[in-house]
Design a protein around this motif. Structure first.
Motif, PDB file in Angstrom:
ATOM      1  N   ALA A 136      -8.191   2.960   6.940  1.00 26.18           N
ATOM      2  CA  ALA A 136      -7.886   1.578   7.317  1.00 26.18           C
ATOM      3  C   ALA A 136      -6.735   1.538   8.314  1.00 26.18           C
ATOM      4  O   ALA A 136      -6.756   0.757   9.280  1.00 26.18           O
ATOM      5  N   ALA A 137      -5.721   2.375   8.104  1.00 25.55           N
ATOM      6  CA  ALA A 137      -4.568   2.394   9.001  1.00 25.55           C
ATOM      7  C   ALA A 137      -4.977   2.783  10.414  1.00 25.55           C
ATOM      8  O   ALA A 137      -4.489   2.207  11.400  1.00 25.55           O
ATOM      9  N   VAL A 138      -5.873   3.741  10.541  1.00 29.37           N
ATOM     10  CA  VAL A 138      -6.352   4.152  11.859  1.00 29.37           C
ATOM     11  C   VAL A 138      -7.209   3.046  12.474  1.00 29.37           C
ATOM     12  O   VAL A 138      -7.060   2.703  13.651  1.00 29.37           O
ATOM     13  N   THR A 139      -8.078   2.462  11.668  1.00 32.39           N
ATOM     14  CA  THR A 139      -8.979   1.410  12.159  1.00 32.39           C
ATOM     15  C   THR A 139      -8.206   0.227  12.718  1.00 32.39           C
ATOM     16  O   THR A 139      -8.568  -0.332  13.756  1.00 32.39           O
ATOM     17  N   TYR A 140      -7.110  -0.140  12.034  1.00 30.15           N
ATOM     18  CA  TYR A 140      -6.370  -1.343  12.418  1.00 30.15           C
ATOM     19  C   TYR A 140      -5.069  -1.035  13.163  1.00 30.15           C
ATOM     20  O   TYR A 140      -4.240  -1.913  13.348  1.00 30.15           O
ATOM     21  N   GLY A 141      -4.910   0.217  13.596  1.00 27.80           N
ATOM     22  CA  GLY A 141      -3.778   0.566  14.446  1.00 27.80           C
ATOM     23  C   GLY A 141      -2.421   0.451  13.778  1.00 27.80           C
ATOM     24  O   GLY A 141      -1.439   0.115  14.441  1.00 27.80           O
ATOM     25  N   GLN A 142      -2.347   0.747  12.472  1.00 30.02           N
ATOM     26  CA  GLN A 142      -1.082   0.669  11.735  1.00 30.02           C
ATOM     27  C   GLN A 142      -0.424   2.052  11.723  1.00 30.02           C
ATOM     28  O   GLN A 142      -0.601   2.842  10.798  1.00 30.02           O
ATOM     29  N   ALA A 143       0.353   2.343  12.772  1.00 32.50           N
ATOM     30  CA  ALA A 143       0.905   3.690  12.961  1.00 32.50           C
ATOM     31  C   ALA A 143       1.823   4.104  11.814  1.00 32.50           C
ATOM     32  O   ALA A 143       1.787   5.260  11.367  1.00 32.50           O
ATOM     33  N   ASP A 144       2.646   3.189  11.327  1.00 29.45           N
ATOM     34  CA  ASP A 144       3.574   3.519  10.253  1.00 29.45           C
ATOM     35  C   ASP A 144       2.823   3.900   8.982  1.00 29.45           C
ATOM     36  O   ASP A 144       3.177   4.870   8.300  1.00 29.45           O
ATOM     37  N   LEU A 145       1.777   3.165   8.667  1.00 30.17           N
ATOM     38  CA  LEU A 145       0.968   3.470   7.481  1.00 30.17           C
ATOM     39  C   LEU A 145       0.221   4.785   7.671  1.00 30.17           C
ATOM     40  O   LEU A 145       0.072   5.566   6.716  1.00 30.17           O
ATOM     41  N   GLN A 146      -0.241   5.057   8.890  1.00 27.82           N
ATOM     42  CA  GLN A 146      -0.893   6.339   9.165  1.00 27.82           C
ATOM     43  C   GLN A 146       0.033   7.501   8.825  1.00 27.82           C
ATOM     44  O   GLN A 146      -0.364   8.457   8.144  1.00 27.82           O
ATOM     45  N   GLN A 147       1.253   7.453   9.314  1.00 23.94           N
ATOM     46  CA  GLN A 147       2.206   8.533   9.085  1.00 23.94           C
ATOM     47  C   GLN A 147       2.512   8.685   7.600  1.00 23.94           C
ATOM     48  O   GLN A 147       2.629   9.807   7.085  1.00 23.94           O
ATOM     49  N   HIS A 148       2.646   7.563   6.909  1.00 24.57           N
ATOM     50  CA  HIS A 148       2.950   7.606   5.477  1.00 24.57           C
ATOM     51  C   HIS A 148       1.791   8.242   4.708  1.00 24.57           C
ATOM     52  O   HIS A 148       2.011   9.076   3.820  1.00 24.57           O
ATOM     53  N   ILE A 165       0.834  -1.204   0.000  1.00 20.27           N
ATOM     54  CA  ILE A 165       0.000   0.000   0.000  1.00 20.27           C
ATOM     55  C   ILE A 165       0.867   1.252   0.000  1.00 20.27           C
ATOM     56  O   ILE A 165       0.607   2.217  -0.739  1.00 20.27           O
ATOM     57  N   LYS A 166       1.923   1.255   0.808  1.00 18.94           N
ATOM     58  CA  LYS A 166       2.822   2.402   0.844  1.00 18.94           C
ATOM     59  C   LYS A 166       3.515   2.605  -0.498  1.00 18.94           C
ATOM     60  O   LYS A 166       3.696   3.746  -0.946  1.00 18.94           O
ATOM     61  N   ASP A 167       3.900   1.526  -1.148  1.00 12.37           N
ATOM     62  CA  ASP A 167       4.627   1.620  -2.418  1.00 12.37           C
ATOM     63  C   ASP A 167       3.742   2.049  -3.580  1.00 12.37           C
ATOM     64  O   ASP A 167       4.254   2.529  -4.598  1.00 12.37           O
ATOM     65  N   THR A 168       2.432   1.863  -3.472  1.00 13.48           N
ATOM     66  CA  THR A 168       1.523   2.122  -4.596  1.00 13.48           C
ATOM     67  C   THR A 168       0.474   3.186  -4.274  1.00 13.48           C
ATOM     68  O   THR A 168      -0.515   3.309  -4.985  1.00 13.48           O
ATOM     69  N   LEU A 169       0.700   3.956  -3.231  1.00 15.16           N
ATOM     70  CA  LEU A 169      -0.294   4.928  -2.783  1.00 15.16           C
ATOM     71  C   LEU A 169      -0.613   5.934  -3.887  1.00 15.16           C
ATOM     72  O   LEU A 169       0.278   6.376  -4.618  1.00 15.16           O
ATOM     73  N   SER A 170      -1.889   6.308  -4.008  1.00 13.37           N
ATOM     74  CA  SER A 170      -2.321   7.273  -5.021  1.00 13.37           C
ATOM     75  C   SER A 170      -3.253   8.297  -4.389  1.00 13.37           C
ATOM     76  O   SER A 170      -3.769   8.100  -3.280  1.00 13.37           O
ATOM     77  N   VAL A 171      -3.482   9.388  -5.100  1.00 11.83           N
ATOM     78  CA  VAL A 171      -4.385  10.433  -4.625  1.00 11.83           C
ATOM     79  C   VAL A 171      -5.773   9.861  -4.364  1.00 11.83           C
ATOM     80  O   VAL A 171      -6.419  10.177  -3.354  1.00 11.83           O
ATOM     81  N   GLU A 172      -6.237   8.982  -5.249  1.00  8.32           N
ATOM     82  CA  GLU A 172      -7.588   8.439  -5.131  1.00  8.32           C
ATOM     83  C   GLU A 172      -7.743   7.491  -3.948  1.00  8.32           C
ATOM     84  O   GLU A 172      -8.836   7.368  -3.390  1.00  8.32           O
TER      85      GLU A 172
END
Length: 271
Positions: A119-131, A104-111
């Motif tokens: 999803a990152a907040v819901t599942y407690g993924q702090a690193d993905l939240q920051q990214h 997800i981090k490697d392919t993130l898009s505006v859309e």
């Protein structure tokens, strides 16, 4: 195979081996494990081959989970990555979760960034939240026009609005929040002021010029998006030529804020 799943609305059959699923995943072990060799269950207690009905998951998503359980790797695409992340959390597959986050981090898009942040907040993924937040800060003006932005929860939107690095002017941000609030009001069937109460606290109204504030006040009479007290505090900062009585972060320009003459009177360090 000795177990069958019927997956999704398409009712696609997926065949697997009970021993592999149970050894690799505790969730499947609970579902299937009582018939494994070496168990203490009496003869005749082996569960049936199925089918086990999984109607709330896409076949492609479930097959990705099965692929991971058999191979310790996974084939992802942007259409299923977030749902596979959801399944990885539900099944307690931490290694699969890490693979999903990396993809997800490697392919993130505006859309997709707002959906990924939610999803990152819901599942407690702090690193993905920051990214995701850093991505939004880099192209805020485009992100606020997406469907994903309008689908953010109030808690996540408020978290975005706390950032000093949003690359958008405050007036445009107010309009984006207004559009978000009307969508949320329609979906949740609740009044606009109620659904918007949390995010609106993060709008930096003292940054607006008097003419902009007057227009905002006029628009606000239609939907009561912003509490009267917040607008009054912004007017007071203009009258006193300082941010007295306003939380200091609400007087601090964001990275994308267009300069106004009165900004020189606002003290970002005021207590």
């Amino acid at each position: 195979s000795d177990v069958t799943f019927v997956v999704g609305r398409e009712q696609q059959k997926v065949f697997a081996h009970r021993c592999v699923l149970a050894c690799r995943c505790q969730a499947f072990q609970g579902m299937l494990g009582q018939g494994l060799a070496g168990s203490e269950d009496p003869p005749g207690s082996i569960p049936p081959q199925g089918p086990f009905i999984l109607g709330n998951v896409q076949p492609e998503v479930f097959l990705a989970v099965i692929e991971f359980l058999y191979t310790n790797s996974v084939t992802l695409n942007s259409h299923i990555a977030l749902e596979v992340l959801t399944s990885s959390v539900e099944y307690g597959l931490q290694d699969l979760c890490k693979l999903c986050v990396k993809f997800i981090k490697d392919t993130l898009s505006v859309e997709q960034v707002c959906e990924a942040l939610q999803a990152a907040v819901t599942y407690g993924q702090a690193d993905l939240q920051q990214h995701c937040l850093a991505f939004i800060e880099g192209c805020t003006a485009a992100v606020v026009r997406t469907q994903g932005f309008h689908e953010l929860s109030d808690v996540v939107l408020a978290r975005v609005l706390r950032s000093d690095r949003l690359a958008v002017d405050e007036l445009d941000l107010v309009q984006a929040v207004r559009e978000w609030a009307h969508v949320s009001s329609a979906v949740l069937e609740r009044p606009v002021p109620e659904v918007a109460a949390l995010p609106v606290r993060e709008l930096r109204l003292p940054l607006l010029a008097p003419s902009e504030l007057a227009t905002l006040e006029s628009h606000n009479q239609r939907d009561l998006l912003i509490p009267v007290e917040s607008i009054a505090a912004a007017w007071r900062s203009h009258a006193l030529r300082k941010g007295s009585g306003v939380p200091c972060h609400l007087c601090r320009p964001r990275r994308g804020t267009r300069p106004r003459d009165h900004h020189r009177y606002l003290d970002p360090h005021a207590k």
